[in-house]
Design a protein around this motif. Structure first.
Motif, PDB file in Angstrom:
ATOM      1  N   ASP A  66      21.233  29.090 -12.160  1.00  0.00           N
ATOM      2  CA  ASP A  66      21.939  29.387 -13.414  1.00  0.00           C
ATOM      3  C   ASP A  66      22.255  28.155 -14.248  1.00  0.00           C
ATOM      4  OD1 ASP A  66      23.999  28.360 -11.858  1.00  0.00           O
ATOM      5  OD2 ASP A  66      25.321  30.083 -12.103  1.00  0.00           O
ATOM      6  N   PHE A  67      22.219  26.979 -13.679  1.00  0.00           N
ATOM      7  CA  PHE A  67      22.515  25.766 -14.447  1.00  0.00           C
ATOM      8  C   PHE A  67      21.262  25.035 -14.908  1.00  0.00           C
ATOM      9  CE2 PHE A  67      22.831  24.774  -9.920  1.00  0.00           C
ATOM     10  CZ  PHE A  67      21.931  23.729  -9.793  1.00  0.00           C
ATOM     11  N   VAL A  68      20.090  25.593 -14.649  1.00  0.00           N
ATOM     12  CA  VAL A  68      18.821  25.017 -15.116  1.00  0.00           C
ATOM     13  C   VAL A  68      18.367  25.821 -16.334  1.00  0.00           C
ATOM     14  CG1 VAL A  68      16.388  24.638 -14.554  1.00  0.00           C
ATOM     15  CG2 VAL A  68      18.156  24.140 -12.854  1.00  0.00           C
ATOM     16  N   THR A  69      18.225  25.143 -17.466  1.00  0.00           N
ATOM     17  CA  THR A  69      17.857  25.860 -18.690  1.00  0.00           C
ATOM     18  C   THR A  69      16.362  25.866 -18.960  1.00  0.00           C
ATOM     19  OG1 THR A  69      18.249  23.887 -20.030  1.00  0.00           O
ATOM     20  CG2 THR A  69      20.077  25.465 -19.817  1.00  0.00           C
ATOM     21  N   HIS A  70      15.630  24.896 -18.485  1.00  0.00           N
ATOM     22  CA  HIS A  70      14.173  24.871 -18.611  1.00  0.00           C
ATOM     23  C   HIS A  70      13.636  24.330 -17.291  1.00  0.00           C
ATOM     24  CE1 HIS A  70      15.959  23.628 -22.384  1.00  0.00           C
ATOM     25  NE2 HIS A  70      14.916  23.133 -22.952  1.00  0.00           N
ATOM     26  N   CYS A  71      12.538  24.878 -16.852  1.00  0.00           N
ATOM     27  CA  CYS A  71      11.874  24.363 -15.666  1.00  0.00           C
ATOM     28  C   CYS A  71      10.386  24.584 -15.862  1.00  0.00           C
ATOM     29  CB  CYS A  71      12.361  25.079 -14.410  1.00  0.00           C
ATOM     30  SG  CYS A  71      11.665  24.404 -12.883  1.00  0.00           S
ATOM     31  N   TYR A  72       9.616  23.521 -15.765  1.00  0.00           N
ATOM     32  CA  TYR A  72       8.186  23.661 -15.993  1.00  0.00           C
ATOM     33  C   TYR A  72       7.402  22.592 -15.249  1.00  0.00           C
ATOM     34  CZ  TYR A  72       9.757  20.553 -19.754  1.00  0.00           C
ATOM     35  OH  TYR A  72      10.366  19.568 -20.474  1.00  0.00           O
ATOM     36  N   ARG A  73       6.143  22.923 -15.054  1.00  0.00           N
ATOM     37  CA  ARG A  73       5.204  22.042 -14.371  1.00  0.00           C
ATOM     38  C   ARG A  73       4.462  21.219 -15.419  1.00  0.00           C
ATOM     39  NH1 ARG A  73       0.749  24.548 -10.268  1.00  0.00           N
ATOM     40  NH2 ARG A  73      -0.126  22.579  -9.559  1.00  0.00           N
ATOM     41  N   ARG A  74       4.247  19.950 -15.107  1.00  0.00           N
ATOM     42  CA  ARG A  74       3.483  19.059 -15.975  1.00  0.00           C
ATOM     43  C   ARG A  74       2.570  18.209 -15.122  1.00  0.00           C
ATOM     44  NH1 ARG A  74       4.438  21.929 -19.669  1.00  0.00           N
ATOM     45  NH2 ARG A  74       5.696  21.471 -21.471  1.00  0.00           N
ATOM     46  N   PRO A  75       1.465  17.717 -15.671  1.00  0.00           N
ATOM     47  CA  PRO A  75       0.575  16.864 -14.875  1.00  0.00           C
ATOM     48  C   PRO A  75       1.201  15.497 -14.612  1.00  0.00           C
ATOM     49  CG  PRO A  75      -0.282  17.142 -17.109  1.00  0.00           C
ATOM     50  CD  PRO A  75       0.929  18.016 -16.998  1.00  0.00           C
ATOM     51  N   ARG A  76       0.877  14.975 -13.455  1.00  0.00           N
ATOM     52  CA  ARG A  76       1.283  13.604 -13.130  1.00  0.00           C
ATOM     53  C   ARG A  76       0.429  12.642 -13.951  1.00  0.00           C
ATOM     54  NH1 ARG A  76       1.025  16.106  -7.869  1.00  0.00           N
ATOM     55  NH2 ARG A  76       3.035  15.904  -6.828  1.00  0.00           N
ATOM     56  N   HIS A  77       0.925  11.425 -14.158  1.00  0.00           N
ATOM     57  CA  HIS A  77       0.156  10.359 -14.792  1.00  0.00           C
ATOM     58  C   HIS A  77       0.264   9.132 -13.896  1.00  0.00           C
ATOM     59  CE1 HIS A  77      -0.786  12.575 -18.421  1.00  0.00           C
ATOM     60  NE2 HIS A  77       0.445  13.048 -18.365  1.00  0.00           N
ATOM     61  N   LEU A  78      -0.510   9.193 -12.822  1.00  0.00           N
ATOM     62  CA  LEU A  78      -0.484   8.134 -11.821  1.00  0.00           C
ATOM     63  C   LEU A  78      -1.171   6.875 -12.338  1.00  0.00           C
ATOM     64  CD1 LEU A  78      -1.345  10.359  -8.736  1.00  0.00           C
ATOM     65  CD2 LEU A  78       0.906   9.493  -9.401  1.00  0.00           C
ATOM     66  N   PRO A  79      -0.730   5.723 -11.947  1.00  0.00           N
ATOM     67  CA  PRO A  79       0.256   5.467 -10.915  1.00  0.00           C
ATOM     68  C   PRO A  79       1.692   5.372 -11.451  1.00  0.00           C
ATOM     69  CG  PRO A  79      -0.720   3.386 -11.553  1.00  0.00           C
ATOM     70  CD  PRO A  79      -1.387   4.476 -12.378  1.00  0.00           C
ATOM     71  N   ASP A  80       1.852   5.437 -12.757  1.00  0.00           N
ATOM     72  CA  ASP A  80       3.163   5.187 -13.355  1.00  0.00           C
ATOM     73  C   ASP A  80       4.119   6.380 -13.332  1.00  0.00           C
ATOM     74  OD1 ASP A  80       2.394   2.568 -14.057  1.00  0.00           O
ATOM     75  OD2 ASP A  80       1.351   3.345 -15.813  1.00  0.00           O
ATOM     76  N   TRP A  81       3.604   7.584 -13.337  1.00  0.00           N
ATOM     77  CA  TRP A  81       4.466   8.767 -13.453  1.00  0.00           C
ATOM     78  C   TRP A  81       4.049   9.805 -12.421  1.00  0.00           C
ATOM     79  CZ3 TRP A  81       8.922   9.243 -15.816  1.00  0.00           C
ATOM     80  CH2 TRP A  81       9.475  10.523 -15.991  1.00  0.00           C
ATOM     81  N   PRO A  82       4.717   9.826 -11.248  1.00  0.00           N
ATOM     82  CA  PRO A  82       4.312  10.733 -10.176  1.00  0.00           C
ATOM     83  C   PRO A  82       4.905  12.142 -10.285  1.00  0.00           C
ATOM     84  CG  PRO A  82       6.111   9.357  -9.418  1.00  0.00           C
ATOM     85  CD  PRO A  82       5.761   8.896 -10.837  1.00  0.00           C
ATOM     86  N   TYR A  83       5.713  12.383 -11.290  1.00  0.00           N
ATOM     87  CA  TYR A  83       6.482  13.628 -11.353  1.00  0.00           C
ATOM     88  C   TYR A  83       5.671  14.774 -11.972  1.00  0.00           C
ATOM     89  CZ  TYR A  83       9.926  10.027 -10.568  1.00  0.00           C
ATOM     90  OH  TYR A  83      10.601   8.958 -10.061  1.00  0.00           O
ATOM     91  N   ASN A  84       5.787  15.931 -11.342  1.00  0.00           N
ATOM     92  CA  ASN A  84       5.035  17.098 -11.808  1.00  0.00           C
ATOM     93  C   ASN A  84       5.894  18.335 -12.029  1.00  0.00           C
ATOM     94  OD1 ASN A  84       5.504  17.462  -9.066  1.00  0.00           O
ATOM     95  ND2 ASN A  84       3.453  18.226  -8.624  1.00  0.00           N
ATOM     96  N   LEU A  85       7.192  18.261 -11.760  1.00  0.00           N
ATOM     97  CA  LEU A  85       8.116  19.370 -12.028  1.00  0.00           C
ATOM     98  C   LEU A  85       9.298  18.822 -12.799  1.00  0.00           C
ATOM     99  CD1 LEU A  85       8.594  22.439 -11.422  1.00  0.00           C
ATOM    100  CD2 LEU A  85      10.125  21.660  -9.594  1.00  0.00           C
ATOM    101  N   PHE A  86       9.652  19.502 -13.881  1.00  0.00           N
ATOM    102  CA  PHE A  86      10.756  19.079 -14.739  1.00  0.00           C
ATOM    103  C   PHE A  86      11.782  20.207 -14.780  1.00  0.00           C
ATOM    104  CE2 PHE A  86       8.659  15.662 -17.494  1.00  0.00           C
ATOM    105  CZ  PHE A  86       7.580  15.509 -16.643  1.00  0.00           C
ATOM    106  N   ALA A  87      13.070  19.864 -14.646  1.00  0.00           N
ATOM    107  CA  ALA A  87      14.129  20.872 -14.693  1.00  0.00           C
ATOM    108  C   ALA A  87      15.320  20.297 -15.457  1.00  0.00           C
ATOM    109  CB  ALA A  87      14.547  21.280 -13.287  1.00  0.00           C
TER     110      ALA A  87
END
Length: 185
Positions: free
Chosen positions: A114-135
């Motif tokens: 209930d406290f997450v307003t957006h949650c989505y998947r995004r591609p990683r941009h390795l090696p600098d950005w390993p994250y693929n889930l945003f909340a």
């Protein structure tokens, strides 16, 4: 317009034509999108106000909007709150490095909080950005937002052991312009 709600309106998907109606119906749909894309009137009966502006019946406006939602010509009708105005000044985008085998399940679980307003998947941009889930989380303080992110981490660890390889939180420093696609008149 209230300072607590930035926009309540229609967000078109990128086209305004219709496959199912005649030219008059397509033109009415375009006029409805133009009349609502910047926000619905903040009155007791917003669809009646739109209908009056367009010179048509309120029921027809409701019917046409429902049809456009159903066939995907508009994505949603919803409120876009000004989080700062309602007391949520610590707005943090939590970013997660989640195992690809479970990312959809993790995203469903996190997005349902209930406290997450957006949650989505995004591609990683390795090696600098390993994250693929945003909340996105909103709270009254950075500490409260970080507690919510810790809660997300604990739930991921309990339900999907070993699935999270890293995380971070990016806090916003101001309000960005929130608008969807706009079509010209």
């Amino acid at each position: 317009m209230s300072d607590k709600v930035a926009v309540v309106g229609v967000e078109p998907r990128g086209h305004t034509g219709t496959d199912t109606d005649d030219a008059a119906g397509a033109e009415l749909d375009r006029r409805i999108v133009l009349a609502t894309q910047g926000g619905l009137p903040l009155v007791a009966r917003p669809y009646a106000a739109v209908a009056e502006t367009l010179g048509v019946a309120e029921g027809l406006v409701r019917e046409r909007l429902a049809a456009m939602l159903a066939d995907g010509r508009i994505r949603r009708i919803g409120a876009v709150p000004n989080h700062y105005a309602i007391g949520y000044t610590a707005n943090g985008m939590s970013v997660w490095d989640i195992d690809a085998d479970v990312i959809d399940a993790v995203g469903e679980r996190v997005g349902g909080l209930d406290f997450v307003t957006h949650c989505y998947r995004r591609p990683r941009h390795l090696p600098d950005w390993p994250y693929n889930l945003f909340a996105m989380v909103h709270a009254a303080s950075r500490e409260a937002a970080l507690e919510r992110v810790d809660e997300i981490a604990a739930r991921i660890a309990a339900e999907f052991p070993g699935a999270c390889r890293g995380r971070d939180v990016l806090f916003s420093s101001g309000i960005l312009k929130k608008t969807g696609l706009r079509i010209g008149g």
